[in-house]
Design a protein around this motif. Sequence first.
Motif, mmCIF file in Angstrom:
data_model
loop_
_atom_site.group_PDB
_atom_site.id
_atom_site.type_symbol
_atom_site.label_atom_id
_atom_site.label_comp_id
_atom_site.label_asym_id
_atom_site.label_seq_id
_atom_site.Cartn_x
_atom_site.Cartn_y
_atom_site.Cartn_z
ATOM 1 N N PRO A 169 12.816 3.121 88.142
ATOM 2 C CA PRO A 169 12.237 2.465 86.968
ATOM 3 C C PRO A 169 10.883 3.052 86.601
ATOM 4 N N LEU A 170 10.654 3.194 85.301
ATOM 5 C CA LEU A 170 9.377 3.706 84.811
ATOM 6 C C LEU A 170 8.349 2.584 84.715
ATOM 7 N N GLU A 171 7.113 2.973 84.490
ATOM 8 C CA GLU A 171 6.038 1.983 84.423
ATOM 9 C C GLU A 171 6.119 1.129 83.168
ATOM 10 N N ARG A 172 6.883 1.598 82.163
ATOM 11 C CA ARG A 172 7.064 0.831 80.930
ATOM 12 C C ARG A 172 8.362 1.288 80.271
ATOM 13 N N THR A 173 8.793 0.525 79.291
ATOM 14 C CA THR A 173 10.017 0.853 78.562
ATOM 15 C C THR A 173 9.689 1.786 77.402
ATOM 16 N N THR A 204 12.384 13.918 81.119
ATOM 17 C CA THR A 204 11.144 13.750 81.875
ATOM 18 C C THR A 204 9.968 14.434 81.182
ATOM 19 N N ASP A 205 10.260 15.477 80.409
ATOM 20 C CA ASP A 205 9.198 16.111 79.619
ATOM 21 C C ASP A 205 8.680 15.146 78.547
ATOM 22 N N ILE A 206 9.593 14.352 77.984
ATOM 23 C CA ILE A 206 9.171 13.378 76.974
ATOM 24 C C ILE A 206 8.358 12.263 77.620
ATOM 25 N N VAL A 207 8.767 11.850 78.818
ATOM 26 C CA VAL A 207 7.973 10.837 79.535
ATOM 27 C C VAL A 207 6.549 11.344 79.751
ATOM 28 N N ALA A 208 6.429 12.606 80.161
ATOM 29 C CA ALA A 208 5.091 13.179 80.372
ATOM 30 C C ALA A 208 4.297 13.181 79.067
ATOM 31 N N MET A 220 4.701 11.044 76.560
ATOM 32 C CA MET A 220 4.343 9.662 76.259
ATOM 33 C C MET A 220 3.138 9.207 77.088
ATOM 34 N N ARG A 221 3.080 9.679 78.326
ATOM 35 C CA ARG A 221 1.943 9.311 79.177
ATOM 36 C C ARG A 221 0.660 9.965 78.669
ATOM 37 N N ALA A 222 0.809 11.179 78.141
ATOM 38 C CA ALA A 222 -0.353 11.880 77.604
ATOM 39 C C ALA A 222 -0.780 11.339 76.244
ATOM 40 N N ARG A 223 0.195 10.775 75.501
ATOM 41 C CA ARG A 223 -0.088 10.244 74.169
ATOM 42 C C ARG A 223 0.376 8.794 74.089
ATOM 43 N N PRO A 224 -0.307 7.883 74.744
ATOM 44 C CA PRO A 224 0.098 6.474 74.708
ATOM 45 C C PRO A 224 0.067 5.887 73.306
ATOM 46 N N ASP A 225 -0.732 6.483 72.414
ATOM 47 C CA ASP A 225 -0.744 6.010 71.032
ATOM 48 C C ASP A 225 0.586 6.291 70.351
ATOM 49 N N TRP A 226 1.247 7.395 70.718
ATOM 50 C CA TRP A 226 2.588 7.671 70.199
ATOM 51 C C TRP A 226 3.582 6.657 70.765
ATOM 52 N N ALA A 227 3.533 6.443 72.064
ATOM 53 C CA ALA A 227 4.466 5.514 72.704
ATOM 54 C C ALA A 227 4.347 4.113 72.125
ATOM 55 N N ALA A 228 3.156 3.771 71.644
ATOM 56 C CA ALA A 228 2.929 2.424 71.106
ATOM 57 C C ALA A 228 3.493 2.247 69.700
ATOM 58 N N LEU A 229 3.896 3.320 69.058
ATOM 59 C CA LEU A 229 4.344 3.236 67.664
ATOM 60 C C LEU A 229 5.496 2.244 67.482
ATOM 61 N N ASN A 230 6.449 2.236 68.426
ATOM 62 C CA ASN A 230 7.616 1.372 68.271
ATOM 63 C C ASN A 230 7.787 0.408 69.442
ATOM 64 N N MET A 231 6.707 0.107 70.114
ATOM 65 C CA MET A 231 6.810 -0.736 71.301
ATOM 66 C C MET A 231 7.268 -2.156 70.981
ATOM 67 N N ASP A 232 7.145 -2.582 69.727
ATOM 68 C CA ASP A 232 7.545 -3.943 69.359
ATOM 69 C C ASP A 232 8.955 -4.007 68.754
ATOM 70 N N VAL A 233 9.635 -2.867 68.669
ATOM 71 C CA VAL A 233 10.971 -2.851 68.097
ATOM 72 C C VAL A 233 11.980 -3.327 69.123
ATOM 73 N N ALA A 234 12.790 -4.294 68.752
ATOM 74 C CA ALA A 234 13.804 -4.834 69.656
ATOM 75 C C ALA A 234 15.111 -4.079 69.496
ATOM 76 N N GLN A 235 15.789 -3.823 70.605
ATOM 77 C CA GLN A 235 17.091 -3.165 70.554
ATOM 78 C C GLN A 235 18.125 -4.101 69.960
#
Length: 248
Positions: A190-194, A223-227, A229-244
């Motif tokens: 499991p990753l540190e976040r979804t 895993t390259d994308i995970v890296a 996302m970790r480097a650019r948390p502002d990108w990862a936050a773009l859709n963090m509120d979108v529900a599947q």
Amino acid sequence: MSTKLATRPVVCITQARINSYRLPAKVLRLIAGQPLLWWHLDRLKRARRVDRIVVATTGEPAADAIVEIAEAAGAAVFRGSEHDVLDRFAGAAALVGAATIVRVTSDCPVIDPALIDQAIALYESAGDACHYASLDVSTFPRGLDCEVFSRQALDEAAAEAVLREDREHVTPFIRRNTERYAARFLSTAPLERTYRWCVDTPADFELARRIVEQFAGADFGWTDIVALMRARPDWAALNMDVAQTPVA
């Protein structure tokens, strides 16, 4: 318990339509000058264990654009029901004589071909002890999803399934009937976040666009994308509120 009659050819069937609910015509939206569907197919073609790719789309005239992209990419095309996706998959499998089906969805422009190969290997190596294999989506980011199952299981589901969710989502009948179809799952730590890399909303598309443009079609993995996302948390936050969207 079912018996596998054969495993080859392995056919990857991806479903694509124009009338997606939350982001219409999303597969036609451009990223770096190419439609999202083009990027998706480019990733699928990198899977070494896939023998052929089929785009399963609808018969509506608007889907002609999907057909043009698919054929230009070298994929076969099957056109069928918009809402009975199970029947559409059965028709696509019959069109090319598939023995094993890999099911993916076209809203995943960064799907990982290596993970597809691993899921196919898991399915094939187990023999009759496995009739369905997939990624464990509770441990992997969304947007990498793939399912592998036998042509026999698909045809039986198409002939017997009557529930709406079974017809619309293709595999619930197979996954539910565990006494007939033994299943195995590919998991990861499991990753540190979804993370969410599929495209259902404008926010999803913006993140996918940035990821694709960052790697510019290079040979990259999840895993390259995970890296990234970790480097650019502002990108990862773009859709963090979108529900599947729920799937049965």
